[in-house]
Scaffold this active site. Sequence first.
Site, PDB file in Angstrom:
ATOM      1  N   HIS A 206      -3.018   6.901   4.368  1.00 46.28           N
ATOM      2  CA  HIS A 206      -3.478   5.689   3.681  1.00 46.28           C
ATOM      3  C   HIS A 206      -4.818   5.284   4.282  1.00 46.28           C
ATOM      4  O   HIS A 206      -4.998   5.299   5.503  1.00 46.28           O
ATOM      5  CB  HIS A 206      -2.442   4.574   3.877  1.00 46.28           C
TER       6      HIS A 206
ATOM      7  N   ASN B 202     -10.233   0.237   0.867  1.00 46.68           N
ATOM      8  CA  ASN B 202      -8.771   0.290   0.755  1.00 46.68           C
ATOM      9  C   ASN B 202      -8.369  -0.037  -0.684  1.00 46.68           C
ATOM     10  O   ASN B 202      -8.531  -1.170  -1.133  1.00 46.68           O
ATOM     11  CB  ASN B 202      -8.163  -0.729   1.739  1.00 46.68           C
TER      12      ASN B 202
ATOM     13  N   CYS C 266       0.829  -1.226   0.000  1.00 47.69           N
ATOM     14  CA  CYS C 266       0.000   0.000   0.000  1.00 47.69           C
ATOM     15  C   CYS C 266       0.852   1.261   0.000  1.00 47.69           C
ATOM     16  O   CYS C 266       0.349   2.348  -0.264  1.00 47.69           O
ATOM     17  CB  CYS C 266      -0.917   0.026   1.215  1.00 47.69           C
TER      18      CYS C 266
HETATM   19  N1  ACO Z   1     -18.314  -9.355   9.091  1.00 45.14           N
HETATM   20  C1  ACO Z   1     -18.688  -9.846  10.292  1.00 45.14           C
HETATM   21  N2  ACO Z   1     -17.823 -10.373  11.165  1.00 45.14           N
HETATM   22  C2  ACO Z   1     -16.517 -10.405  10.812  1.00 45.14           C
HETATM   23  C3  ACO Z   1     -16.055  -9.904   9.573  1.00 45.14           C
HETATM   24  C4  ACO Z   1     -17.016  -9.369   8.698  1.00 45.14           C
HETATM   25  N3  ACO Z   1     -16.704  -8.855   7.497  1.00 45.14           N
HETATM   26  N4  ACO Z   1     -14.717 -10.070   9.505  1.00 45.14           N
HETATM   27  C5  ACO Z   1     -14.335 -10.638  10.658  1.00 45.14           C
HETATM   28  N5  ACO Z   1     -15.423 -10.859  11.446  1.00 45.14           N
HETATM   29  C6  ACO Z   1     -15.485 -11.435  12.779  1.00 45.14           C
HETATM   30  C7  ACO Z   1     -14.330 -12.340  13.075  1.00 45.14           C
HETATM   31  O1  ACO Z   1     -14.585 -13.644  12.579  1.00 45.14           O
HETATM   32  C8  ACO Z   1     -14.305 -12.312  14.585  1.00 45.14           C
HETATM   33  O2  ACO Z   1     -15.295 -13.170  15.080  1.00 45.14           O
HETATM   34  P1  ACO Z   1     -15.042 -14.017  16.441  1.00 45.14           P
HETATM   35  O3  ACO Z   1     -14.846 -12.985  17.519  1.00 45.14           O
HETATM   36  O4  ACO Z   1     -16.296 -14.802  16.576  1.00 45.14           O
HETATM   37  O5  ACO Z   1     -13.808 -14.829  16.188  1.00 45.14           O
HETATM   38  C9  ACO Z   1     -14.725 -10.876  14.907  1.00 45.14           C
HETATM   39  O6  ACO Z   1     -15.388 -10.393  13.735  1.00 45.14           O
HETATM   40  C10 ACO Z   1     -13.586  -9.960  15.256  1.00 45.14           C
HETATM   41  O7  ACO Z   1     -12.565 -10.110  14.280  1.00 45.14           O
HETATM   42  P2  ACO Z   1     -11.254  -9.259  14.327  1.00 45.14           P
HETATM   43  O8  ACO Z   1     -10.363  -9.674  13.199  1.00 45.14           O
HETATM   44  O9  ACO Z   1     -10.689  -9.282  15.719  1.00 45.14           O
HETATM   45  O10 ACO Z   1     -11.855  -7.792  14.048  1.00 45.14           O
HETATM   46  P3  ACO Z   1     -11.112  -6.409  14.052  1.00 45.14           P
HETATM   47  O11 ACO Z   1     -11.829  -5.489  14.920  1.00 45.14           O
HETATM   48  O12 ACO Z   1      -9.625  -6.566  14.222  1.00 45.14           O
HETATM   49  O13 ACO Z   1     -11.366  -5.910  12.566  1.00 45.14           O
HETATM   50  C11 ACO Z   1     -10.162  -5.707  10.492  1.00 45.14           C
HETATM   51  C12 ACO Z   1     -10.859  -6.647  11.467  1.00 45.14           C
HETATM   52  C13 ACO Z   1     -11.203  -4.744   9.987  1.00 45.14           C
HETATM   53  C14 ACO Z   1      -9.614  -6.524   9.354  1.00 45.14           C
HETATM   54  C15 ACO Z   1      -9.031  -4.946  11.219  1.00 45.14           C
HETATM   55  O14 ACO Z   1      -8.252  -5.856  11.937  1.00 45.14           O
HETATM   56  C16 ACO Z   1      -8.138  -4.174  10.305  1.00 45.14           C
HETATM   57  O15 ACO Z   1      -8.558  -3.212   9.669  1.00 45.14           O
HETATM   58  N6  ACO Z   1      -6.849  -4.524  10.249  1.00 45.14           N
HETATM   59  C17 ACO Z   1      -5.827  -3.763   9.552  1.00 45.14           C
HETATM   60  C18 ACO Z   1      -5.983  -3.794   8.092  1.00 45.14           C
HETATM   61  C19 ACO Z   1      -4.811  -3.056   7.498  1.00 45.14           C
HETATM   62  O16 ACO Z   1      -4.301  -2.105   8.039  1.00 45.14           O
HETATM   63  N7  ACO Z   1      -4.322  -3.471   6.393  1.00 45.14           N
HETATM   64  C20 ACO Z   1      -3.087  -2.786   5.937  1.00 45.14           C
HETATM   65  C21 ACO Z   1      -3.019  -2.563   4.632  1.00 45.14           C
HETATM   66  S1  ACO Z   1      -4.123  -3.540   3.630  1.00 45.14           S
HETATM   67  C22 ACO Z   1      -3.297  -3.737   2.161  1.00 45.14           C
HETATM   68  O17 ACO Z   1      -2.146  -3.538   2.114  1.00 45.14           O
HETATM   69  C23 ACO Z   1      -4.075  -4.189   0.978  1.00 45.14           C
END
Ligand code: ACO
Length: 330
Positions: free
Chosen positions: A255, A285, A115
């Site tokens: 970003h 993103n 990214c």
């Molecule tokens: N819908 C519903 N529930 C979901 C979804 C969804 N789309 N995705 C995950 N869940 C669930 C999980 O299964 C989990 O359920 P559980 O508690 O029963 O196990 C729960 O939601 C919590 O999951 P987490 O992964 O802990 O959720 P989090 O709050 O961390 O959010 C996210 C996830 C949005 C992916 C976040 O971690 C994030 O944004 N991470 C960073 C992403 C990033 O910075 N990427 C960098 C660049 S990307 C690139 O380079 C292309």
Amino acid sequence: MIKGRIVGTGSTTPKRILTNQDLATIVDTTDEWIMRRTGIKERRISSEGQSENTSDLATKASLRALEMAGISAEDLDLIVIGTVTPDRQFPSVACFVQKALKASKAVAFDVSAGCSGFLYAMSVADNAIATGNCQNALVVGAERLSSVTNWEDRSTCVLLGDGAGAVILTANAVNDGILSTHLQSDGSFWNLLYSTDGTAKIPEILNTIEGKPFYLKMEGNRLFRKAVECLSDIAGKVLEHHNLSSADITLMVPHQANLRIIKAVAERLSIPMDRVYTNIQKYGNTSSATIPIALDEANREGMLKPGDFVLLVTFGAGLTWGASIVKWSF
Ligand code: ACO
């Protein structure tokens, strides 16, 4: 000291809108979950047969930037494109764009930095300008992340979108433009975000889910924490380098990976959210394309004026991250 100065911006996204409600019909998710955890409402997805490949998007964004700059493509010496989703493994997207623009004089190549691709590409172009080797450069961030999205993985498919943004840099002896760009990488965290091996198959996502040859994989939780830490740290370093405080920053253009990441970084830097540009709600993103799309929208919305300090800050697969201070000049 010669510096690169931004004299034109442009961007484009595919016509097709994929809403959170659309996604809820193909994976187990809800609009409420996606909005609350990411801030994303909808994203743009390329359609097959619509000339919306990465190089097509890059070319459209570039034409808009050239038009704003009032510079002919024939006057470009350099085209550098940040992308992780090139049309083909080779030749580069930059060479396809060079052909489409008829920029016959330009040296053209891609940069792969997740990214952070746009900021890495802008730094390469700025350095070429500083050495006197280049007068006019086109810098693009362009992606078709839909081509590497696993449409059965709800934890990643809700985040990603397609689009492109571009800037034109020209050599400038005055003390404005890109003041400096600070870049960092740490390959030891490569496995927080990567693509599986293989070749991409173009998905027609709402109709069929194709095989799974080449997908983005992500450890979202750990990446979230690293993103907040790295973005805040590098932004602090570039501010300190120029003896600027967060109060001097007119606009931070970060970003766009997750609204919660952006808010956490803004809070650490003491930059209020009304001085932070976000459009993640509309596009999700788009990897290398998020910063140049946001910069172009902020510019066209009249949010920037000469003398403003703009803070660009990025983070992505690699891991890679970086920050740049631009003294706006047009
Ligand atoms: N819908 C519903 N529930 C979901 C979804 C969804 N789309 N995705 C995950 N869940 C669930 C999980 O299964 C989990 O359920 P559980 O508690 O029963 O196990 C729960 O939601 C919590 O999951 P987490 O992964 O802990 O959720 P989090 O709050 O961390 O959010 C996210 C996830 C949005 C992916 C976040 O971690 C994030 O944004 N991470 C960073 C992403 C990033 O910075 N990427 C960098 C660049 S990307 C690139 O380079 C292309």
